[in-house]
Design a protein around this motif. Structure first.
Motif, PDB file in Angstrom:
ATOM      1  N   VAL B 129       0.908  -1.081   0.048  1.00  0.00           N
ATOM      2  CA  VAL B 129       0.035   0.020   0.017  1.00  0.00           C
ATOM      3  C   VAL B 129       0.783   1.153  -0.140  1.00  0.00           C
ATOM      4  N   GLY B 130       1.964   1.188   0.833  1.00  0.00           N
ATOM      5  CA  GLY B 130       2.934   2.327   0.698  1.00  0.00           C
ATOM      6  C   GLY B 130       3.365   2.810  -0.607  1.00  0.00           C
ATOM      7  N   ILE B 131       4.106   1.714  -1.130  1.00  0.00           N
ATOM      8  CA  ILE B 131       4.629   2.034  -2.612  1.00  0.00           C
ATOM      9  C   ILE B 131       3.285   2.352  -3.393  1.00  0.00           C
ATOM     10  N   ALA B 212       1.153  -3.261  -4.579  1.00  0.00           N
ATOM     11  CA  ALA B 212       1.611  -1.905  -5.034  1.00  0.00           C
ATOM     12  C   ALA B 212       1.016  -1.539  -6.293  1.00  0.00           C
ATOM     13  N   ARG B 213       1.043  -2.444  -7.018  1.00  0.00           N
ATOM     14  CA  ARG B 213       0.359  -2.384  -8.660  1.00  0.00           C
ATOM     15  C   ARG B 213      -0.938  -2.028  -8.513  1.00  0.00           C
ATOM     16  N   MET B 214      -1.613  -3.096  -7.681  1.00  0.00           N
ATOM     17  CA  MET B 214      -3.108  -3.092  -7.458  1.00  0.00           C
ATOM     18  C   MET B 214      -3.569  -1.826  -6.832  1.00  0.00           C
ATOM     19  N   THR B 215      -2.824  -1.485  -5.634  1.00  0.00           N
ATOM     20  CA  THR B 215      -3.359  -0.163  -4.868  1.00  0.00           C
ATOM     21  C   THR B 215      -3.270   0.952  -5.941  1.00  0.00           C
ATOM     22  N   THR B 222     -10.385   5.273  -8.833  1.00  0.00           N
ATOM     23  CA  THR B 222     -11.060   6.218  -7.856  1.00  0.00           C
ATOM     24  C   THR B 222     -10.835   7.858  -8.315  1.00  0.00           C
ATOM     25  N   LEU B 223      -9.589   8.129  -8.486  1.00  0.00           N
ATOM     26  CA  LEU B 223      -9.313   9.459  -8.665  1.00  0.00           C
ATOM     27  C   LEU B 223     -10.044  10.052  -9.871  1.00  0.00           C
ATOM     28  N   ALA B 250      -9.347   1.725  -2.401  1.00  0.00           N
ATOM     29  CA  ALA B 250      -8.428   0.629  -2.856  1.00  0.00           C
ATOM     30  C   ALA B 250      -8.413  -0.390  -1.620  1.00  0.00           C
ATOM     31  N   VAL B 251      -9.265  -0.093  -0.497  1.00  0.00           N
ATOM     32  CA  VAL B 251      -9.056  -0.869   0.530  1.00  0.00           C
ATOM     33  C   VAL B 251      -9.960  -2.161   0.154  1.00  0.00           C
ATOM     34  N   ALA B 252     -11.134  -2.091  -0.255  1.00  0.00           N
ATOM     35  CA  ALA B 252     -11.834  -3.291  -0.462  1.00  0.00           C
ATOM     36  C   ALA B 252     -11.166  -4.369  -1.230  1.00  0.00           C
ATOM     37  N   PRO B 253     -10.542  -3.952  -2.531  1.00  0.00           N
ATOM     38  CA  PRO B 253      -9.968  -5.047  -3.227  1.00  0.00           C
ATOM     39  C   PRO B 253      -8.826  -5.500  -2.762  1.00  0.00           C
TER      40      PRO B 253
END
Lengths: 337, 329
Positions: B129-131, B212-215, B222-223, B250-253
């Motif tokens: 998530v950070g990356i 990271a890719r998915m986040t 969303t943006l 991004a949390v749900a996926p």
């Protein structure tokens, strides 16, 4: 049971895949991507190296299984003499620590094993997945429910664990590469089966398929003549992913000691024995690791490119190369500033 | 909600029963003669007969399977010649190698596997998530490009390659970390963490690059949505938009994927344990496969199957809680 992991959406259906957009167009779009060209070139070279392994070995004047005791320093535990793992005019990439076998030739034959197993397993996977996926899309409620349940379970289960466990029940004298083809092929087909089913369900609703059915075509005939060609695009896309995955699976199993058995060379096996040599002979780690990495990466990049070439509406999942999304992202940022 | 759990629980039991039948058929019925394996290489016909009797291999297959299930739920008695030996439920039989109860063998090795996998999941979510977040904040820039390529390379790197590379760098060359060996948490928490650090990072890198890719992609999605544009029009700061709204999307996926990836995590722990010599369940499975110790193999496969099924139910529930648009059906 079907919603064992009912959280992932099936892949998007692309009713007008390869056949509709034309092979030439797909080819053109594929060639336009630089990353795809590089990946294809790398893989082409790798296949050539693997096919030409005996030739190249003869050119170097070495073979895969001759021990060269003189080339390893037994006083230092068997580390190759000379710099960089014993690279010399006779041994282009040095020799294996401990045995002194030629690394160049062993890496080439390792490529053979790797590619052979990956391609063979992929064929088995495609065969199983297309059969299961088509049957699930065309069968009655019972067949559909059963096959979907099996597919979902296969997707959720840890493939590597199952594949490793399965090797326990096979007679030890069974040829190992063939065993790996069968085991990997029969375990890791769930994802593709789901894609095939989703695609077939989408195609089933199209007019030309209905027409074929109304004209009295049997289910078998409709599946073979009308649905199968439409499956080519998503299956082809998935194949690149499967190849990359299978190469890593083979290497993993050989690394764990349940894959290809010595003296047959394999990258995973080399890396496994490299765990005891990496302090004294780093080249022995670097070479097979590099081969494995480059191969796996090339298949991944090529797969992404093939997917976009087959359906331009798709976005690059890897985010490499030029894409509308990146331009869109820039625009969003520009708008915010 | 409770109806949902009842339905899922019933489904899970059914799946596990089917898996048990398949696993039993593959491992005990297919390979010819388990008695020969149990008896070992030096085995005379008399011993073989005894072992066959003891394992109940003369019974019809369905009776044998019934005894297998019975063992799991109520335990099993084995005659040892001189007396009987009770194997408590859940009993998966005795190891062919040393006649120890398989359940005990697994229990011995569970702490190492749990130490590894819990740390890995925490680390891979944080890193992933950070990356991903960093890539979105710096979208369009050079850093984003670098992160994308790095995460792609991370995805294509098998655990044993990254593990070897990290070990060469941090243990052999820089000498910052010890060569990992397992120290139980209860013995010495500091040494435990210090030794586990490298295995954690090794396995987490693989997951983190995928996450990271998915986040990144789900945040970008969303943006691009209308409500975000409206927020911007209202003058909500970019920081709040990314930190609150895009991240929430991004949390749900991520929750859903974590549950679905549980299986590959277990495959990864097997490789990591073998590579670093950690005495976990995965390492035991590999050894048991090499020695054809069928009871251990069967028990580990069943256990992992059960864990995956449970993880999926938990994952689906969390997914529905994280994304209110998903109803529990």
């Amino acid at each position: 049971m079907t919603d064992l992991i009912g959280t992932k959406e099936p892949e998007a259906v692309t009713p007008n895949g390869a056949a509709a957009s034309g092979a030439r167009q797909v080819w053109r779009r594929l060639r336009a991507r630089k990353s795809a060209l590089v990946a294809a070139a790398v893989l082409g070279l790798l296949v050539l190296l693997a096919l030409g392994a005996p030739l190249l070995a003869a050119l170097e004047g070495q073979d895969a299984n001759t021990y060269h005791d003189a080339l390893v320093d037994s006083a230092r535990g068997g580390v190759p003499t000379g710099s960089l793992g014993g690279i010399s005019a006779d041994h282009w990439l040095g020799v294996e620590p401990g045995t002194g076998r030629d690394l160049f030739v062993r890496l080439l034959y390792g490529a053979r094993v790797s590619l052979m197993v990956a391609v063979g397993a992929t064929l088995v996977q495609v065969l199983v997945a297309v059969t299961v996926g088509l049957a699930a899309a065309l069968g009655n409620r019972f067949v559909e429910g059963l096959l979907n349940g099996v597919t979902e379970v296969m997707i959720a289960m840890p493939l590597l664990v199952f594949a490793v466990a399965l090797t326990a029940v096979v007679p030890p004298d069974f040829p190992r590469p063939a065993l790996l083809v069968v085991v990997i092929g029969l375990v890791a087909w769930g994802g593709l089966a789901r894609v095939v089913r989703a695609q077939a369900l989408g195609l089933k609703k199209l007019d030309y398929v209905s027409a074929a059915r109304l004209a009295g075509g049997s289910t078998w005939r409709v599946a073979r003549r009308e649905l199968l060609p439409g499956l080519a695009a998503p299956v082809l896309t998935y194949v690149a992913y499967l190849l990359s995955n299978n190469i890593v699976l083979e290497a993993s199993m050989s690394f764990l000691g349940v894959g290809v058995k010595p003296p047959t060379p394999s990258w995973g096996q080399m890396l496994s024995s490299a765990t005891t040599w990496f302090r004294t002979d780093p080249m022995y780690v670097v070479l097979p690791a590099l081969m494995l990495l480059v191969t796996s990466l090339a298949f991944t990049v090529l797969g992404d490119a093939v997917r976009i070439a087959l359906d331009p509406r798709e976005k690059s999942r890897l985010g490499v190369g030029r894409s509308k999304k990146r331009r869109a992202a820039k625009k969003v940022k520009g708008g915010a500033a | 909600m409770s109806l949902y759990f009842l339905r899922r629980a019933l489904g899970a039991v059914l799946v596990l029963l089917v898996i048990s039948v398949v696993v039993y058929a593959i491992f005990y019925v297919a390979p010819g003669d388990p008695a020969k394996l149990a008896c070992g290489p030096r085995c005379n016909p008399e011993q073989l007969r005894q072992v066959r009797e003891q394992l109940g291999l003369n019974d019809p297959v369905y009776v044998q399977y019934w005894h297998f299930l019975q063992g799991i739920f109520v335990g099993h008695d084995y005659s040892t010649g001189t007396g009987t030996m009770h194997c408590d439920a859940p009993c998966f039989g005795l190891s062919y190698q040393n006649n120890q109860q398989v359940t005990d063998l697994i229990a011995e090795r569970l702490p190492a596997t749990l130490s590894l996998s819990v740390g890995v999941v925490v680390l891979w979510l944080l890193l992933g998530v950070g990356i991903g977040l960093l890539a979105v904040v710096r979208r369009g820039g050079l850093l984003e490009r670098a992160l994308i390529w790095l995460s792609l390379a991370g995805t294509a790197t098998p655990v044993f390659v990254s593990g070897l590379a990290l070990m060469m760098l941090f243990c052999a060359y820089l000498e910052w970390l010890p060569f990992p060996s397992y120290v139980p948490l209860t013995d010495d928490p500091e040494q435990w963490a210090w030794n586990m650090l490298l295995p954690w990072v090794t396995l987490a890198l693989l997951g983190a690059s995928i996450y990271a890719r998915m986040t990144r992609s789900s945040m970008l999605e969303t943006l691009a949505e209308d409500h975000v544009r409206t927020f911007r029009a209202y003058g909500v700061s970019e920081r709040a938009i990314i930190g609150k709204h895009a991240l929430r999307g991004a949390v749900a996926p991520i929750v859903a994927m974590t549950a679905a990836d549980f299986g590959s995590l277990i495959g990864g722990t097997m490789l990591t344990e073998t590579m670093f010599g950690l005495p976990g369940v995965g390492q035991m499975l590999v050894r048991s496969v090499q020695t054809v110790d069928l009871p251990v193999v069967v028990a580990v496969v069943m256990l992992i199957g059960a864990a995956v099924v449970v993880a999926n139910i938990i994952g689906d529930t969390l997914y529905a809680l994280a994304d209110r648009r998903v109803a529990l059906r």
